[in-house]
Design an enzyme around this catalytic site. Structure first.
Site, PDB file in Angstrom:
ATOM      1  N   GLY A 407       0.072   8.972   1.394  1.00 13.07           N
ATOM      2  CA  GLY A 407       1.216   9.832   1.168  1.00 13.07           C
ATOM      3  C   GLY A 407       2.500   9.047   1.113  1.00 13.07           C
ATOM      4  O   GLY A 407       2.537   7.852   1.423  1.00 13.07           O
ATOM      5  N   PRO A 408       3.587   9.690   0.713  1.00 11.67           N
ATOM      6  CA  PRO A 408       4.880   8.991   0.617  1.00 11.67           C
ATOM      7  C   PRO A 408       5.400   8.598   1.984  1.00 11.67           C
ATOM      8  O   PRO A 408       4.911   9.067   3.011  1.00 11.67           O
ATOM      9  CB  PRO A 408       5.784  10.039  -0.062  1.00 11.67           C
ATOM     10  CG  PRO A 408       5.143  11.346   0.230  1.00 11.67           C
ATOM     11  CD  PRO A 408       3.674  11.092   0.297  1.00 11.67           C
ATOM     12  N   PRO A 409       6.420   7.741   2.036  1.00 13.34           N
ATOM     13  CA  PRO A 409       6.973   7.316   3.337  1.00 13.34           C
ATOM     14  C   PRO A 409       7.612   8.479   4.080  1.00 13.34           C
ATOM     15  O   PRO A 409       8.169   9.398   3.487  1.00 13.34           O
ATOM     16  CB  PRO A 409       8.015   6.260   2.950  1.00 13.34           C
ATOM     17  CG  PRO A 409       7.644   5.824   1.577  1.00 13.34           C
ATOM     18  CD  PRO A 409       7.013   6.997   0.915  1.00 13.34           C
ATOM     19  N   VAL A 411       6.190  10.792   6.147  1.00 15.34           N
ATOM     20  CA  VAL A 411       5.467  12.052   6.338  1.00 15.34           C
ATOM     21  C   VAL A 411       4.622  12.035   7.604  1.00 15.34           C
ATOM     22  O   VAL A 411       3.958  13.023   7.903  1.00 15.34           O
ATOM     23  CB  VAL A 411       4.585  12.374   5.113  1.00 15.34           C
ATOM     24  CG1 VAL A 411       5.439  12.601   3.891  1.00 15.34           C
ATOM     25  CG2 VAL A 411       3.572  11.259   4.862  1.00 15.34           C
ATOM     26  N   THR A 414       1.611   7.058  10.302  1.00 17.87           N
ATOM     27  CA  THR A 414       1.398   6.188  11.463  1.00 17.87           C
ATOM     28  C   THR A 414       1.317   6.990  12.756  1.00 17.87           C
ATOM     29  O   THR A 414       0.486   6.700  13.632  1.00 17.87           O
ATOM     30  CB  THR A 414       2.527   5.152  11.548  1.00 17.87           C
ATOM     31  OG1 THR A 414       2.573   4.409  10.325  1.00 17.87           O
ATOM     32  CG2 THR A 414       2.312   4.199  12.703  1.00 17.87           C
ATOM     33  N   SER A 783       0.910  11.983 -17.848  1.00 17.02           N
ATOM     34  CA  SER A 783       1.217  13.371 -17.521  1.00 17.02           C
ATOM     35  C   SER A 783       2.505  13.855 -18.157  1.00 17.02           C
ATOM     36  O   SER A 783       3.038  14.882 -17.758  1.00 17.02           O
ATOM     37  CB  SER A 783       1.312  13.540 -15.995  1.00 17.02           C
ATOM     38  OG  SER A 783       2.361  12.744 -15.480  1.00 17.02           O
ATOM     39  N   LYS A 826       3.852  17.471  -7.131  1.00 15.16           N
ATOM     40  CA  LYS A 826       4.754  17.865  -8.214  1.00 15.16           C
ATOM     41  C   LYS A 826       5.320  19.262  -7.994  1.00 15.16           C
ATOM     42  O   LYS A 826       6.512  19.509  -8.232  1.00 15.16           O
ATOM     43  CB  LYS A 826       4.007  17.784  -9.546  1.00 15.16           C
ATOM     44  CG  LYS A 826       3.607  16.369  -9.925  1.00 15.16           C
ATOM     45  CD  LYS A 826       2.773  16.341 -11.193  1.00 15.16           C
ATOM     46  CE  LYS A 826       2.381  14.916 -11.568  1.00 15.16           C
ATOM     47  NZ  LYS A 826       1.538  14.850 -12.771  1.00 15.16           N
TER      48      LYS A 826
END
Length: 887
Positions: A407-409, A411, A414, A783, A826
């Site tokens: 996933g993106p940073p 979220v 860790t 896309s 999206k």
């Protein structure tokens, strides 16, 4: 031959105690006595040519005489003295005593020239120190000595021979013989010194260029000889006598060097290397026993052996360690491989071969409550973790899958891994793999290399000291490969439950069981991970948070955490929910919550400044704090004006915060937001403003930071029918643009973009330019096909695309819309940007299950099977020129 030095009739005198300066020698002195300082100041310091001074040796008749000292050579400088009747001897008053101690001056000295002069810093007492480098020039004789002035002066007469006298002496057979003998002895001495000290080249040059009568003085000045011998050389005015004495002194010095070398060789021949080591060890042991320090090398090795025995190594590893230990005992600490062998054995002893964490009984309800308290939302992810823990509870030795959070940073990837460790009661260790390109970082370096060390996995296990921790492989998608190997390939053995029970680190060179370790990985994208490595992991996607989820996270987690970090609490700063919503909508549009936390921290810092600047702060005194007392303070306390407290360093943030009391809390409003965070970065009108003209459409793309909104702009101009693409695009997206233009040209008549006669000449006389804004960001992916077609149709039909609609999907050359990935990311990106309608491929309907119900309820999801369906939904009032085409 050098010309003789012209000396003045009267010259300032600087006396040396027990030291003689010979002509040609160079010496550095430090002048500290008043008389020597005055001489230097008046004769040298004030003259640009650095002048001449006379050096007279002093015979010390009384050992108690103490005058200024010369540090570099150990020579004392004479103090001011009074002239007696003979003019040759003088007396001094010492330390205020009345008795007189005689000091005998020599009648012959050397005129010296100052080569370098430096003045020290003046001390508070007014005392000044001068450092002078002097070169002896020639001998002189004292005819009259005057010590009544500020410094001693003397009337002198030169003793050196004139040029004509020297030429006559050089023709003397005795002088020629003495010169030859002196050169032979001097050359022999130079050869011995050159072999011993690897020097002597410059001395050989002196031997060939300097006159012999001066060379004799230079050679003798470099030896350690007695004061009487120095005086004898100074008194040798006759050059033949001088050469004879110099030859004798050089020969004696040469013989002493040879005797010393002979003794050294004899001793070295008697003592072998082992005898030397034995002798030194015996001396070292005796010294340690005398000092009471019995912690010698043997005790250290014995302690290491006991530590290895208690490490619980497997039998095969223990045998290997014993062989290495026996090899260590046979080595001497001075041997090159001793230290590396010992470090290796210490690593074997420190590794947790059988040491495990004492796991608490797994309570799924408590684990679920902990996950809910630490993480808001992420229901699917938390459910998968609970399932994982449930299997571990029923079968503790189960070889479960390796979870990989993608996933993106920001979220919470860790923190999810640390929550798993806390739920299991195991230790947690994080291994960062970002930027790792060396396979040795995983497998370790071989011990044959200098500076070799174990890999990061073994080093992490050594630090946590248990063999069953939860190990986080962070940023596993950021590994690379170069000439040093491929770390991702090395991880295949680590993450395979069938292989990692005998993991072989190159440094250890023995198998280590990693099967008890619970591995968890994190990544921003799954695409860069090699397929074989990805196959060994179960990918769990964390697409990001909705605005509602961010609001809950900020209220329950971020705001209390930020206030605690800045020494505040809710009594000082209040952030209403409405202001948090404004921060989310106007200042952050990320998938995670890191920028949201940074903005909240900026507000906390502004509040901290206000609290720290409070002028009427009242601090309650407590029993652990010392009160400051003073007459002024007590008088003000009596009047009730001020109270003061010294807060100790050990007080935590909560105690400090509770110590300060302000009149009213700081409540965040819109004015404060704009003052602290600056003007809003985003607004809901951006999309409407950018899609205000034909030829612009809104697409949805996926990046490593989550979903993003991408505008596509198309325009036409006079040209030759070419297609221009800008925006740092990849090959895939360039091909999508070409396909889109071809499809629009083929359907120009059906879409009423051109008449039947002009359908083949849609681009006649004009070029088409398609631009993807934010040109500094690379873009690629399959896309953007439907978005490109929509922009081109809008351009040619001169109709605007709906500003509340975004789309994603790829298309074929015949207009069939194909499914794409990252649907949840999206849709969330469209929701964050305030869009109300999203056009998706029909075959992506199944992916909407992952989208939160609250997001789906606030948006209209439109499905498209063919490109005509996309155009129908993209334009206001539908697509009136739509005609069903056949494949």
């Amino acid at each position: 031959m050098a010309e003789p030095v012209e000396l003045p009739s009267r010259i300032g005198i600087l006396p040396f105690r027990n030291k003689v300066l010979l002509p040609g020698a160079i010496i550095r002195i430090r002048c500290t006595s008043p008389s020597s300082v005055k001489l230097v100041e008046q004769e040298l310091w004030q003259r640009e040519d650095k002048g001449l001074i006379g050096i007279l040796p002093v015979r010390d008749a009384a050992e108690t005489v103490s005058v200024g000292s010369m540090l570099t050579q150990g020579t004392d400088l004479g103090d001011k003295s009074s002239k007696n009747q003979t003019g040759i001897s003088a007396s001094h008053k010492l330390d205020g005593k009345s008795q007189q101690e005689p000091i005998h001056w020599h009648t012959r000295g050397v005129a010296a020239r100052a080569l370098h002069l430096s003045r020290g810093v003046e001390k508070p007492s007014g005392r000044v120190t001068y450092t002078v480098v002097l070169e002896g020039l020639c001998r002189f004789s004292v005819t009259e000595l005057n010590t009544k002035g500020t410094y001693s002066t003397a009337r002198i007469s030169p003793l050196d021979m004139t040029k004509a006298e020297m030429e006559r002496v050089e023709q003397d057979p005795d002088f020629i013989a003495l010169s030859r003998q002196f050169k032979v002895t001097a050359m022999e001495l130079i050869s011995v010194l050159e072999q011993k000290q690897k020097t002597g080249g410059r001395t050989k040059v002196l031997l060939e260029t300097v006159p012999l009568h001066k060379l004799a003085d230079i050679f003798v000045a470099s030896f350690e000889i007695s004061f009487e011998e120095q005086l004898s050389m100074l008194d040798s005015v006759d050059v033949k006598v001088r050469l004879s004495k110099a030859t004798e002194l050089v020969d004696r010095h040469l013989q002493s060097i040879r005797v010393a070398e002979k003794i050294t060789k004899k001793v070295e021949g008697q003592l072998s290397k082992s005898q030397k080591e034995y002798l030194l060890r015996q001396q070292m042991r005796a010294i340690k026993e005398e000092l009471g320090d019995n912690d010698d090398e043997d005790d250290d090795v014995a302690g290491l052996e006991r530590k290895m025995q208690a490490a619980g190594m497997p039998s095969n590893v223990w045998k290997h360690a014993q062989r290495e230990l026996r090899r260590l005992k046979k080595m001497q600490p001075q041997q090159p491989g001793y230290n590396s062998s010992r470090v290796y054995l210490e690593l074997l002893a420190d590794l947790p071969w059988q040491t495990t964490s004492e796991e608490v009984e797994l309570d799924l309800k408590a684990a679920k409550e902990r996950l809910d308290s630490d993480h808001f939302g992420l229901e699917k992810v938390k459910q998968r973790i609970i399932e994982y823990l449930a299997v571990r509870k029923l079968k503790p030795d189960a070889r479960g899958p390796v979870l990989c959070f993608v996933g993106p940073p920001g979220v919470g990837k860790t923190s999810l891994a640390s929550s798993i460790a806390a739920a299991l009661g195991r230790k947690f260790v994080r291994i960062s793999l970002g930027g790792v390109k060396d396979e040795a970082d995983i497998r370790g370096h071989r011990r044959t290399y200098i500076g070799s060390m174990p890999g990061r996995l073994i080093d992490g296990l050594k630090k946590v000291a248990v063999c069953n921790p939860v190990m986080l492989l962070d940023e596993i998608d950021k590994t690379g490969s170069d000439v040093r190997g491929d770390p991702a390939s090395a991880l295949l053995e680590v993450l395979d439950p069938e292989q990692n029970k005998s993991f072989n680190d190159h440094y250890l060179n023995v198998p280590f069981d990693l099967s008890k370790v619970i591995f968890v990985a994190t990544a921003n994208r799954a695409q860069p991970i090699p397929p074989p490595l990805l196959d060994r992991m179960e990918v769990i996607e964390l697409p990001g948070y909705t605005a509602e989820e961010k609001l809950k996270i900020a209220t329950h987690h971020l705001i209390p955490h930020v206030l605690n970090q800045h020494g505040l609490n809710s009594e000082f700063l209040k952030v209403p929910e409405a202001m948090v919503k404004l921060i989310i909508q106007r200042y952050t549009r990320e998938a995670g919550v890191r920028n949201l936390e940074r903005n909240l921290a900026a507000l906390a810092r502004a509040a901290a400044v206000r609290v720290a600047e409070q002028e009427h702060t009242r601090v309650p005194l407590n029993k652990d704090v010392h009160q400051i007392s003073s007459p002024l303070l007590e008088s003000r306390l009596a009047e009730g004006e001020v109270e003061m407290e010294v807060i100790p360093m050990g007080v935590n943030n909560h105690e400090i915060s509770s110590a300060f009391r302000v009149m009213s809390p700081l409540i965040v409003d819109e004015d404060m937001l704009e003052k602290v965070l600056g003007p809003p970065k985003f607004d809901d009108k951006e999309t409407a403003e950018r899609v205000a003209s034909p030829g612009i459409s809104v697409g949805l793309v996926w990046t490593s930071f989550g979903g993003e909104v991408q505008f596509i702009e198309a325009t036409s101009m006079v040209g030759k029918g070419d297609l221009h693409l800008t925006g740092q695009l990849g090959d895939v997206i360039k091909e999508s643009a070409q396909i889109a233009l071809t499809w629009v040209r083929a359907r120009a008549t059906e879409l009423n973009l051109a008449s039947a006669e002009e359908s083949g000449n849609l681009l006649e006389g004009r070029d088409v330019h398609i631009h993807f804004p934010a040109g500094a960001v690379p873009k690629d992916g399959p896309s953007a096909g439907v978005t490109l077609v929509t922009a081109l149709v809008s351009l040619f039909s001169r109709k605007r695309v709906r500003s509340d609609t975004a789309m994603t999907g790829e298309m074929t050359l015949r207009g069939l819309v194909l499914p794409v990935g990252g649907v949840k990311d999206k849709v969330l990106a469209a929701h964050r940007n305030g869009l109300k309608r999203v056009i998706l491929p029909e075959r992506n309907l199944k992916d909407l299950v992952e989208v939160p119900a609250a997001v789906l309820g606030s948006m209209e999801i439109l499905l498209a099977k063919r490109m005509e369906d996309v155009l129908e939904h993209a334009f206001e009032g539908g697509c009136p020129w739509r005609q069903h085409s056949r494949l």
